[in-house]
Structure formats: C-alpha cells, structure tokens
Design a protein around this motif. Structure first.
Motif, PDB file in Angstrom:
ATOM      1  N   ASP A   1      32.707  58.820  36.898  1.00 10.60           N
ATOM      2  CA  ASP A   1      31.702  57.914  37.462  1.00 10.60           C
ATOM      3  C   ASP A   1      32.371  56.758  38.206  1.00 10.60           C
ATOM      4  O   ASP A   1      31.914  56.344  39.273  1.00 10.60           O
ATOM      5  N   TYR A   2      33.456  56.229  37.656  1.00  6.27           N
ATOM      6  CA  TYR A   2      34.204  55.157  38.321  1.00  6.27           C
ATOM      7  C   TYR A   2      34.750  55.646  39.661  1.00  6.27           C
ATOM      8  O   TYR A   2      34.594  54.977  40.685  1.00  6.27           O
TER       9      TYR A   2
ATOM     10  N   TYR B   1      44.975  33.468  43.167  1.00 11.82           N
ATOM     11  CA  TYR B   1      45.176  34.111  44.454  1.00 11.82           C
ATOM     12  C   TYR B   1      44.163  35.242  44.566  1.00 11.82           C
ATOM     13  O   TYR B   1      44.093  36.104  43.686  1.00 11.82           O
ATOM     14  N   VAL B   2      43.370  35.221  45.612  1.00 10.88           N
ATOM     15  CA  VAL B   2      42.414  36.288  45.873  1.00 10.88           C
ATOM     16  C   VAL B   2      42.955  37.070  47.059  1.00 10.88           C
ATOM     17  O   VAL B   2      43.181  36.504  48.133  1.00 10.88           O
ATOM     18  N   PHE B   3      43.191  38.357  46.836  1.00  5.87           N
ATOM     19  CA  PHE B   3      43.778  39.244  47.842  1.00  5.87           C
ATOM     20  C   PHE B   3      42.678  40.100  48.458  1.00  5.87           C
ATOM     21  O   PHE B   3      41.939  40.769  47.743  1.00  5.87           O
ATOM     22  N   TYR B   4      42.592  40.084  49.786  1.00  3.42           N
ATOM     23  CA  TYR B   4      41.571  40.827  50.521  1.00  3.42           C
ATOM     24  C   TYR B   4      42.227  41.980  51.275  1.00  3.42           C
ATOM     25  O   TYR B   4      43.278  41.790  51.908  1.00  3.42           O
ATOM     26  N   TYR B   5      41.585  43.147  51.201  1.00  7.97           N
ATOM     27  CA  TYR B   5      42.104  44.361  51.835  1.00  7.97           C
ATOM     28  C   TYR B   5      40.992  45.113  52.563  1.00  7.97           C
ATOM     29  O   TYR B   5      39.828  45.041  52.156  1.00  7.97           O
ATOM     30  N   GLU B   6      41.375  45.858  53.574  1.00  5.50           N
ATOM     31  CA  GLU B   6      40.451  46.804  54.194  1.00  5.50           C
ATOM     32  C   GLU B   6      40.179  47.914  53.180  1.00  5.50           C
ATOM     33  O   GLU B   6      41.083  48.335  52.455  1.00  5.50           O
ATOM     34  N   LEU B   7      38.954  48.397  53.153  1.00  6.03           N
ATOM     35  CA  LEU B   7      38.625  49.545  52.317  1.00  6.03           C
ATOM     36  C   LEU B   7      38.667  50.772  53.207  1.00  6.03           C
ATOM     37  O   LEU B   7      37.904  50.877  54.166  1.00  6.03           O
TER      38      LEU B   7
ATOM     39  N   LEU C   1      42.647  52.464  44.450  1.00  2.16           N
ATOM     40  CA  LEU C   1      41.679  51.977  43.456  1.00  2.16           C
ATOM     41  C   LEU C   1      41.314  53.056  42.440  1.00  2.16           C
ATOM     42  O   LEU C   1      41.116  52.759  41.264  1.00  2.16           O
ATOM     43  N   GLN C   2      41.239  54.290  42.889  1.00  2.53           N
ATOM     44  CA  GLN C   2      40.875  55.391  41.994  1.00  2.53           C
ATOM     45  C   GLN C   2      41.999  55.772  41.035  1.00  2.53           C
ATOM     46  O   GLN C   2      41.737  56.310  39.966  1.00  2.53           O
ATOM     47  N   THR C   3      43.245  55.521  41.414  1.00  4.90           N
ATOM     48  CA  THR C   3      44.364  55.959  40.579  1.00  4.90           C
ATOM     49  C   THR C   3      44.993  54.844  39.737  1.00  4.90           C
ATOM     50  O   THR C   3      45.648  55.141  38.742  1.00  4.90           O
TER      51      THR C   3
END
Length: 148
Positions: A13-14, A78-84, A92-94
C-alpha cells in the motif's frame, strides 16, 4: 486537509501510494531536524550519502522552523526539496516501507506537493498525516491507492 492519526500506510500500500503521488504531484520534501543531531557534520554526511543517487532531482535546501505538520519553538531544521520523478519514486519506495518509517536516521516528515499545494504531509514521530481533501477518510485513501 484531512488529518489521519495512528493509521500508517505500509508495504505494498505504501509503494502504491508513492505511485499515486507521482501521478498527482511534482515535488516532495523531507526534513532533517538540527536539534536532533548529536553531530551535525556527521549527520549531514550520512544524509548526503543516502540521497546521492537522487541529487540530480534536488531543488533546494531551506532552513526552516516550521513546515506543514510541525512548528519548532526554538530550533530549526533543514527541509530538502526534490522533483518527484521515476528515479525519486524508486528511492522513496526502497528506502522505507511505510509513511511512519521516515524517521531518524532517515529524513523525517515526508511531504508531497502539487505546485504550491500540499497533497500529503506526514508527522512521523507523532504518527499522523494530513492529506488532500480529495479524500474523505483513511478508507478512501486506501481504496484510491489500490485502484491507482
């Protein structure tokens, strides 16, 4: 935003939720809290090693005292921003098996954005998340990711 407490999204589900996020969002972010680092230099070295395979998707790092699900009283993070994209989706899945597993030593408080709008934001250590009002409740979220 709909607040969902004490209901984690795990396993397949994740992974399906991350697939759905890729269809609906263009960026994601996560947090490294400076007040939780015993040794900031060492913690950041570990962080950059962890994310080295997604560096080409990196947008920016901001030092913030608040973000969608947290407001720190005296500290910053620190907030890190990335393209999805496909590469970051795989990351993110692994790297995690659930929304609430995004907690130190991993970055915390995973967030997804569609433009400037928050689609989903997790407060990992408090075991809750907020999600877009396109969903009615937790069961609706699960139904949507199973149909994605």
């Amino acid at each position: 935003m709909i607040v969902i407490s004490d209901k984690d999204i795990k396993g397949e589900d994740y992974r399906s939720l991350i697939e759905l996020a890729l269809k609906k969002c263009d960026t994601f972010a996560f947090v490294k809290r400076r007040d939780m680092m015993a040794d900031e230099e060492l913690a950041m070295k570990y962080h950059y090693k962890l994310v080295r395979n997604i560096q080409e998707a990196f947008i920016e790092r901001k030092e913030q005292s608040e973000w969608e699900v947290t407001k720190l009283l005296e500290a910053t993070a620190y907030v890190f921003y990335y393209e999805l994209n496909e590469q970051t989706k795989h990351f993110l899945q692994t790297k995690s098996n659930s929304l609430f597993d995004w907690i130190s030593p991993l970055p915390e408080d995973l967030m997804f954005f569609s433009g400037d709008d928050v689609w989903l934001a997790v407060c990992s250590h408090e075991h809750f998340f907020v999600i877009s009002e396109e969903f009615n409740d937790f069961d609706d979220v699960i139904k949507s990711i199973k149909n994605a």
